[in-house]
Design a protein around this motif. Structure first.
Motif, PDB file in Angstrom:
ATOM      1  N   VAL A   1       4.600 -27.011  -7.767  1.00 38.27           N
ATOM      2  CA  VAL A   1       5.824 -26.925  -7.256  1.00 38.27           C
ATOM      3  C   VAL A   1       7.044 -25.708  -8.116  1.00 38.27           C
ATOM      4  O   VAL A   1       7.295 -24.424  -8.394  1.00 38.27           O
ATOM      5  CB  VAL A   1       6.927 -27.675  -7.773  1.00 38.27           C
ATOM      6  CG1 VAL A   1       8.561 -27.506  -7.047  1.00 38.27           C
ATOM      7  CG2 VAL A   1       6.695 -28.777  -6.455  1.00 38.27           C
ATOM      8  N   ARG A   2       7.168 -25.701  -9.857  1.00 37.75           N
ATOM      9  CA  ARG A   2       7.449 -24.963 -11.135  1.00 37.75           C
ATOM     10  C   ARG A   2       7.451 -23.167 -10.711  1.00 37.75           C
ATOM     11  O   ARG A   2       7.385 -22.113 -10.510  1.00 37.75           O
ATOM     12  CB  ARG A   2       7.502 -25.525 -12.352  1.00 37.75           C
ATOM     13  CG  ARG A   2       8.796 -24.523 -12.784  1.00 37.75           C
ATOM     14  CD  ARG A   2       8.250 -25.502 -14.726  1.00 37.75           C
ATOM     15  NE  ARG A   2       8.722 -26.121 -14.425  1.00 37.75           N
ATOM     16  CZ  ARG A   2       8.781 -27.449 -15.523  1.00 37.75           C
ATOM     17  NH1 ARG A   2       8.385 -26.710 -17.254  1.00 37.75           N
ATOM     18  NH2 ARG A   2       8.853 -27.889 -16.012  1.00 37.75           N
ATOM     19  N   VAL A   3       5.396 -23.617 -11.031  1.00 37.55           N
ATOM     20  CA  VAL A   3       4.795 -21.564 -10.997  1.00 37.55           C
ATOM     21  C   VAL A   3       5.131 -20.965  -9.558  1.00 37.55           C
ATOM     22  O   VAL A   3       5.260 -19.702  -9.136  1.00 37.55           O
ATOM     23  CB  VAL A   3       3.488 -21.716 -11.080  1.00 37.55           C
ATOM     24  CG1 VAL A   3       2.875 -21.500 -10.955  1.00 37.55           C
ATOM     25  CG2 VAL A   3       3.259 -22.563 -12.702  1.00 37.55           C
ATOM     26  N   VAL A   4       4.828 -22.097  -8.440  1.00 38.38           N
ATOM     27  CA  VAL A   4       4.963 -21.398  -7.096  1.00 38.38           C
ATOM     28  C   VAL A   4       6.299 -21.009  -7.139  1.00 38.38           C
ATOM     29  O   VAL A   4       7.104 -19.608  -6.195  1.00 38.38           O
ATOM     30  CB  VAL A   4       4.969 -22.187  -5.694  1.00 38.38           C
ATOM     31  CG1 VAL A   4       4.765 -21.565  -4.727  1.00 38.38           C
ATOM     32  CG2 VAL A   4       3.028 -22.648  -5.447  1.00 38.38           C
ATOM     33  N   LEU A   5       7.699 -21.466  -7.055  1.00 40.67           N
ATOM     34  CA  LEU A   5       8.927 -21.343  -7.441  1.00 40.67           C
ATOM     35  C   LEU A   5       9.362 -20.158  -7.890  1.00 40.67           C
ATOM     36  O   LEU A   5       9.454 -18.730  -7.728  1.00 40.67           O
ATOM     37  CB  LEU A   5       9.724 -22.433  -7.461  1.00 40.67           C
ATOM     38  CG  LEU A   5       9.682 -23.390  -6.166  1.00 40.67           C
ATOM     39  CD1 LEU A   5      10.962 -24.207  -6.406  1.00 40.67           C
ATOM     40  CD2 LEU A   5      10.509 -22.899  -4.809  1.00 40.67           C
TER      41      LEU A   5
END
Length: 461
Positions: free
Chosen positions: A403-407
């Motif tokens: 979630v965080r890295v992709v976003l």
């Protein structure tokens, strides 16, 4: 115990830990303010390697937890001798482990700022700061083992008070090294080493000589060169296996999560020193919101761990949900305060208006995610106390990378630092939801029969 008794005990154990966590963050903010008033470049040099420092510190913390959680289980089962044997083995193993980390740190220090994509102006300062930090890794792991063992024995007050003392010493020594001695960023690292040295010695003294359950004199002489006594420090397969089952997933989680933070830092680095400094200072301010969660989490680990040792599944569940309710409520209120006071908080750290404005904007994004962050912190602490760290580890890893890295990769090119913090807020809310759902299941309270038999045999012996 009634629910009122349980609530009272949870609050009683949480308060000293919360106060200690607040003092620790106050120390970090004052350190940042000292460097911020020197120059934005010096603050950025420290902020650049902060995620790598969290990684190394987190690995030490995971290692210490592998032993301190076992202490809680044995204390709950009234096996104090077994708890002391675990501590002895943890101290020797911790020294070896931290020395290996220190060697790794020294080897990567000259290259780390360049790997993170920093500009040439801050690379030398950043490498020097990280190298000095690595010298203190053995102090940190010994301090973590002693503090964790004291907490898990039920004494949260002593390590909390000593943490406050450490913060005061760190502020004083940092000021001396940074300003009168003109050491700059290196001075901040020297001051931290001094503070950790004094605190570690005090923590070890209380654990070895003063704590009624853990003091080594309960087993005879405190220090002796007899082969039998020295043999108590040699790690045994059984305790190493248990420590690995608890600590290895935590270490993996810290490594993978901090590697994600390092990757995010490399995305922030090209945005310039203003963005790096704003990100670093905003993290320090935001820490004031989530430190109560970590304080309550420490109490939850102790209470759940001792309840498991006492074979009380009902206590494990009730202490878990009481801690969850307390933590999410406090952090939600802190999020409101952070949203309102963001500009004022940033102005206390730096006089740079660009950094203040940018930092206040990203803090107001993060404020909405504090309840979710609280749920993930406290639920994870509960699982640590229960010795069930494998599945929560993969939940943390999947959340931050999926979630965080992709976003961050998607949003940062368009929205800059704002995009990074939007990604963080969304991920923390998602993580809080999945951890709350996991806590509502029954599997984490399961106690394997062989665990109970092992503790019983050790107690009889």
């Amino acid at each position: 115990m009634t629910w009122t008794d349980k609530c009272h005990l949870t609050v009683l154990l949480s308060l000293p830990a919360i106060i200690a966590q607040f003092s620790f963050i106050a120390m970090q903010m004052i350190d940042a303010a000292m460097l911020g008033h020197l120059s934005t470049d010096e603050a950025a040099a420290v902020g650049l390697v902060s995620t790598t420092i969290w990684l190394f510190g987190g690995l030490n913390g995971a290692f210490a937890a592998g032993y301190s959680v076992q202490v809680a289980h044995h204390i709950g089962a009234n096996d104090e001798k077994g708890a002391r044997d675990i501590i002895r083995q943890g101290l020797l193993a911790g020294i070896v482990f931290s020395l290996c980390l220190m060697i790794i740190g020294f080897s990567i220090a000259p290259h780390l700022p360049y790997w993170l994509g920093a500009t040439e102006t801050i690379c030398a300062e950043s490498s020097h700061y990280f190298s000095i930090f690595c010298c203190g890794l053995p102090l940190i792991v010994l301090n973590n083992i002693a503090a964790g063992s004291l907490r898990c024995s039920g004494d949260i007050k002593t390590p909390s008070v000593l943490m406050i003392v450490m913060c005061v010493i760190n502020i004083i020594s940092n000021y001396i090294f940074i300003f009168p001695l003109h050491q700059g960023t290196a001075g901040a690292a020297y001051g931290t080493i001094v503070a950790y040295t004094i605190t570690m010695l005090a923590m070890m003294y209380v654990m070895i000589f003063r704590n009624k359950a853990l003091r080594f004199s309960n087993d005879g002489e405190v220090f002796t060169t007899s082969r039998q006594s020295l043999g108590r420090y040699i790690p045994t397969r059984k305790i190493l296996k248990k420590a690995g089952r608890i600590g290895l997933p935590m270490g993996l989680e810290r490594s993978v999560m901090c590697s994600a933070q390092v990757m995010i830092s490399s995305i922030i680095a090209p945005l310039g020193t203003v963005a790096i400094a704003a990100n670093t200072f905003a993290i320090n301010v935001e820490s004031l919101c989530y430190m109560p969660g970590y304080g309550i989490g420490e109490a939850a680990t102790t209470l759940v761990g001792q309840s498991k040792g006492a074979e009380r599944k009902d206590y494990m569940k009730s202490f878990a949900w009481i801690s969850m309710a307390l933590g999410t409520t406090i952090m939600a209120l802190m999020g409101v305060v952070m949203w309102i006071m963001a500009p004022e908080a940033m102005s206390l750290i730096t006089p740079d208006e660009r950094v203040i404005n940018l930092g206040a904007e990203i803090l107001r994004i993060e404020a909405w995610a504090e309840p979710g962050f609280a749920a993930s912190i406290i639920a994870y602490s509960v699982f640590v106390g229960a010795g069930k760290t494998l599945i929560p580890t993969f939940m943390n890893i999947g959340s931050i990378w999926g979630v965080r890295v992709v976003l961050t990769v998607i949003l940062a090119p368009t929205y800059g630092l704002h995009g990074v913090w939007i990604a963080m807020a969304v991920e923390l809310l998602f993580r809080g939801i999945i951890f709350a759902l996991k806590l509502s299941t029954k599997g984490w309270t399961y106690i394997k029969p062989f665990e109970l038999r092992a503790i019983s045999r050790e107690k009889e012996a």
